[in-house]
Design a protein around this motif. Structure first.
Motif, PDB file in Angstrom:
ATOM      1  N   ARG A  92       3.685 -33.766 -16.092  1.00  0.00           N
ATOM      2  CA  ARG A  92       2.832 -33.442 -16.117  1.00  0.00           C
ATOM      3  C   ARG A  92       2.541 -31.353 -16.408  1.00  0.00           C
ATOM      4  O   ARG A  92       1.875 -31.584 -16.945  1.00  0.00           O
ATOM      5  N   VAL A  93       3.009 -31.344 -15.726  1.00  0.00           N
ATOM      6  CA  VAL A  93       3.430 -30.142 -15.615  1.00  0.00           C
ATOM      7  C   VAL A  93       4.090 -28.893 -16.884  1.00  0.00           C
ATOM      8  O   VAL A  93       3.890 -28.972 -17.353  1.00  0.00           O
ATOM      9  N   VAL A  94       5.525 -30.006 -16.664  1.00  0.00           N
ATOM     10  CA  VAL A  94       5.950 -29.826 -18.183  1.00  0.00           C
ATOM     11  C   VAL A  94       5.108 -30.130 -20.062  1.00  0.00           C
ATOM     12  O   VAL A  94       4.627 -29.378 -20.418  1.00  0.00           O
ATOM     13  N   THR A  95       4.338 -30.508 -19.447  1.00  0.00           N
ATOM     14  CA  THR A  95       2.956 -30.683 -20.447  1.00  0.00           C
ATOM     15  C   THR A  95       2.013 -29.583 -20.703  1.00  0.00           C
ATOM     16  O   THR A  95       1.520 -29.004 -21.378  1.00  0.00           O
ATOM     17  N   ARG A  96       1.563 -28.973 -19.061  1.00  0.00           N
ATOM     18  CA  ARG A  96       0.815 -27.561 -19.221  1.00  0.00           C
ATOM     19  C   ARG A  96       1.852 -26.702 -19.348  1.00  0.00           C
ATOM     20  O   ARG A  96       1.256 -25.420 -20.175  1.00  0.00           O
ATOM     21  N   LEU A  97       2.936 -26.223 -19.223  1.00  0.00           N
ATOM     22  CA  LEU A  97       4.372 -25.397 -19.177  1.00  0.00           C
ATOM     23  C   LEU A  97       3.910 -25.236 -21.469  1.00  0.00           C
ATOM     24  O   LEU A  97       4.277 -23.827 -21.801  1.00  0.00           O
ATOM     25  N   GLU A  98       4.684 -26.397 -21.530  1.00  0.00           N
ATOM     26  CA  GLU A  98       4.003 -26.959 -22.999  1.00  0.00           C
ATOM     27  C   GLU A  98       3.018 -26.294 -23.989  1.00  0.00           C
ATOM     28  O   GLU A  98       2.769 -25.829 -24.969  1.00  0.00           O
ATOM     29  N   GLY A  99       1.654 -26.318 -23.677  1.00  0.00           N
ATOM     30  CA  GLY A  99       0.758 -26.171 -23.927  1.00  0.00           C
ATOM     31  C   GLY A  99       0.494 -24.654 -23.817  1.00  0.00           C
ATOM     32  O   GLY A  99      -0.236 -23.818 -24.911  1.00  0.00           O
ATOM     33  N   THR A 100       1.404 -24.100 -23.296  1.00  0.00           N
ATOM     34  CA  THR A 100       1.233 -22.256 -22.916  1.00  0.00           C
ATOM     35  C   THR A 100       2.435 -21.943 -23.349  1.00  0.00           C
ATOM     36  O   THR A 100       2.417 -20.844 -23.943  1.00  0.00           O
ATOM     37  N   GLY A 101       3.119 -23.026 -24.086  1.00  0.00           N
ATOM     38  CA  GLY A 101       4.250 -21.884 -24.945  1.00  0.00           C
ATOM     39  C   GLY A 101       6.055 -21.715 -24.204  1.00  0.00           C
ATOM     40  O   GLY A 101       6.557 -20.832 -24.800  1.00  0.00           O
ATOM     41  N   LEU A 102       5.608 -21.950 -22.886  1.00  0.00           N
ATOM     42  CA  LEU A 102       6.473 -22.253 -22.117  1.00  0.00           C
ATOM     43  C   LEU A 102       7.624 -22.122 -21.979  1.00  0.00           C
ATOM     44  O   LEU A 102       8.838 -22.510 -21.548  1.00  0.00           O
ATOM     45  N   VAL A 103       6.992 -23.416 -22.204  1.00  0.00           N
ATOM     46  CA  VAL A 103       8.462 -24.964 -22.409  1.00  0.00           C
ATOM     47  C   VAL A 103       8.011 -25.936 -24.006  1.00  0.00           C
ATOM     48  O   VAL A 103       6.545 -25.459 -23.822  1.00  0.00           O
ATOM     49  N   ARG A 104       9.494 -26.201 -24.499  1.00  0.00           N
ATOM     50  CA  ARG A 104       9.328 -27.079 -25.507  1.00  0.00           C
ATOM     51  C   ARG A 104      10.022 -28.776 -24.756  1.00  0.00           C
ATOM     52  O   ARG A 104      11.056 -28.011 -24.221  1.00  0.00           O
ATOM     53  N   ARG A 105       9.858 -29.904 -25.442  1.00  0.00           N
ATOM     54  CA  ARG A 105      10.794 -30.973 -25.227  1.00  0.00           C
ATOM     55  C   ARG A 105      11.512 -31.149 -26.517  1.00  0.00           C
ATOM     56  O   ARG A 105      10.844 -31.077 -27.530  1.00  0.00           O
ATOM     57  N   VAL A 106      12.023 -32.076 -26.256  1.00  0.00           N
ATOM     58  CA  VAL A 106      13.074 -32.545 -27.824  1.00  0.00           C
ATOM     59  C   VAL A 106      13.998 -33.758 -27.159  1.00  0.00           C
ATOM     60  O   VAL A 106      14.161 -33.503 -25.587  1.00  0.00           O
ATOM     61  N   ARG A 107      13.978 -33.928 -27.842  1.00  0.00           N
ATOM     62  CA  ARG A 107      15.065 -35.843 -27.911  1.00  0.00           C
ATOM     63  C   ARG A 107      16.439 -34.940 -27.196  1.00  0.00           C
ATOM     64  O   ARG A 107      16.947 -34.022 -27.383  1.00  0.00           O
ATOM     65  N   CYS A 108      16.656 -35.729 -25.972  1.00  0.00           N
ATOM     66  CA  CYS A 108      17.609 -36.179 -25.677  1.00  0.00           C
ATOM     67  C   CYS A 108      19.230 -36.051 -27.176  1.00  0.00           C
ATOM     68  O   CYS A 108      18.872 -37.377 -27.684  1.00  0.00           O
ATOM     69  N   ASP A 109      20.197 -35.464 -26.893  1.00  0.00           N
ATOM     70  CA  ASP A 109      21.044 -36.570 -27.305  1.00  0.00           C
ATOM     71  C   ASP A 109      22.088 -37.578 -27.049  1.00  0.00           C
ATOM     72  O   ASP A 109      22.148 -37.531 -26.206  1.00  0.00           O
ATOM     73  N   GLY A 110      21.829 -38.129 -27.949  1.00  0.00           N
ATOM     74  CA  GLY A 110      22.458 -39.592 -27.852  1.00  0.00           C
ATOM     75  C   GLY A 110      21.600 -41.106 -27.923  1.00  0.00           C
ATOM     76  O   GLY A 110      22.249 -41.849 -26.764  1.00  0.00           O
ATOM     77  N   ASP A 111      19.892 -40.132 -27.556  1.00  0.00           N
ATOM     78  CA  ASP A 111      19.705 -40.963 -26.250  1.00  0.00           C
ATOM     79  C   ASP A 111      18.310 -40.737 -27.018  1.00  0.00           C
ATOM     80  O   ASP A 111      17.196 -39.987 -26.127  1.00  0.00           O
ATOM     81  N   ALA A 112      17.855 -41.568 -27.481  1.00  0.00           N
ATOM     82  CA  ALA A 112      16.568 -41.582 -28.271  1.00  0.00           C
ATOM     83  C   ALA A 112      15.610 -41.822 -27.163  1.00  0.00           C
ATOM     84  O   ALA A 112      14.413 -41.602 -27.435  1.00  0.00           O
ATOM     85  N   ARG A 113      15.203 -42.786 -26.001  1.00  0.00           N
ATOM     86  CA  ARG A 113      14.998 -42.829 -25.194  1.00  0.00           C
ATOM     87  C   ARG A 113      14.308 -41.617 -24.493  1.00  0.00           C
ATOM     88  O   ARG A 113      13.248 -41.189 -24.077  1.00  0.00           O
ATOM     89  N   GLY A 114      15.396 -40.697 -24.216  1.00  0.00           N
ATOM     90  CA  GLY A 114      15.439 -39.944 -23.413  1.00  0.00           C
ATOM     91  C   GLY A 114      14.518 -38.647 -23.641  1.00  0.00           C
ATOM     92  O   GLY A 114      14.779 -38.352 -25.053  1.00  0.00           O
TER      93      GLY A 114
END
Length: 154
Positions: A81-103
């Protein structure tokens, strides 16, 4: 003795009881006080500030979501929830983990680092006012070691 042959524990003495009660009160009151200061001064909740802080200290400003949650003392769903809020304001982004498509990893953006730097003085003032100003003359290294032994890092 009790049925399991363990001797009964002695009750807390008045000093022990006072310490436990005050520690519980501080654990409840302090985060709310710093959060209120941060929101009032910089419009950023302490949960978001702490997330940005941990990401800023991580190699490549990147942490796996579960590790970030543990560092921030949040559940994985709370961290999401925190990261989703931060993503919405451009402060954080999410990327897939290398070698682990689930993470997923959270990555601090340049805008997120700038926001952290902007909020840092308010955080510093708050923790000085609510904590450090009350510990003048205390052996901070010894206090830190005692607290760390109560709740060691995972």
């Amino acid at each position: 003795m009790t049925a399991d042959k363990t001797p009964p524990l002695p009750p807390l003495d008045p000093d022990e009881e006072a310490l436990i009660r005050e520690l519980g009160r501080v654990m409840s009151v302090l985060p709310r006080a710093v959060d209120a200061d941060m929101i009032r001064e910089r419009q950023i909740p302490i949960s978001e500030y702490t997330t940005l802080m941990h990401l800023s200290e991580a190699p490549d400003r990147l942490m796996r979501m579960s590790e970030l949650a543990a560092a921030c003392n949040l559940s994985v769903s709370g961290m999401t929830r925190v990261v989703t809020r931060l993503e919405g304001t451009g402060l954080v982004r999410r990327v897939r983990c290398d070698g682990d498509a689930r993470g997923w990893n959270a990555v601090l953006t340049d805008a997120g680092l700038a926001r952290l730097e902007q909020a840092w003085p308010a955080h510093l003032a708050s923790v000085r006012r609510h904590v450090l100003d009350h510990l003048e003359g205390a052996d901070l290294a010894r206090l830190t070691a005692a607290l760390r032994s109560i709740a060691p890092s995972a």
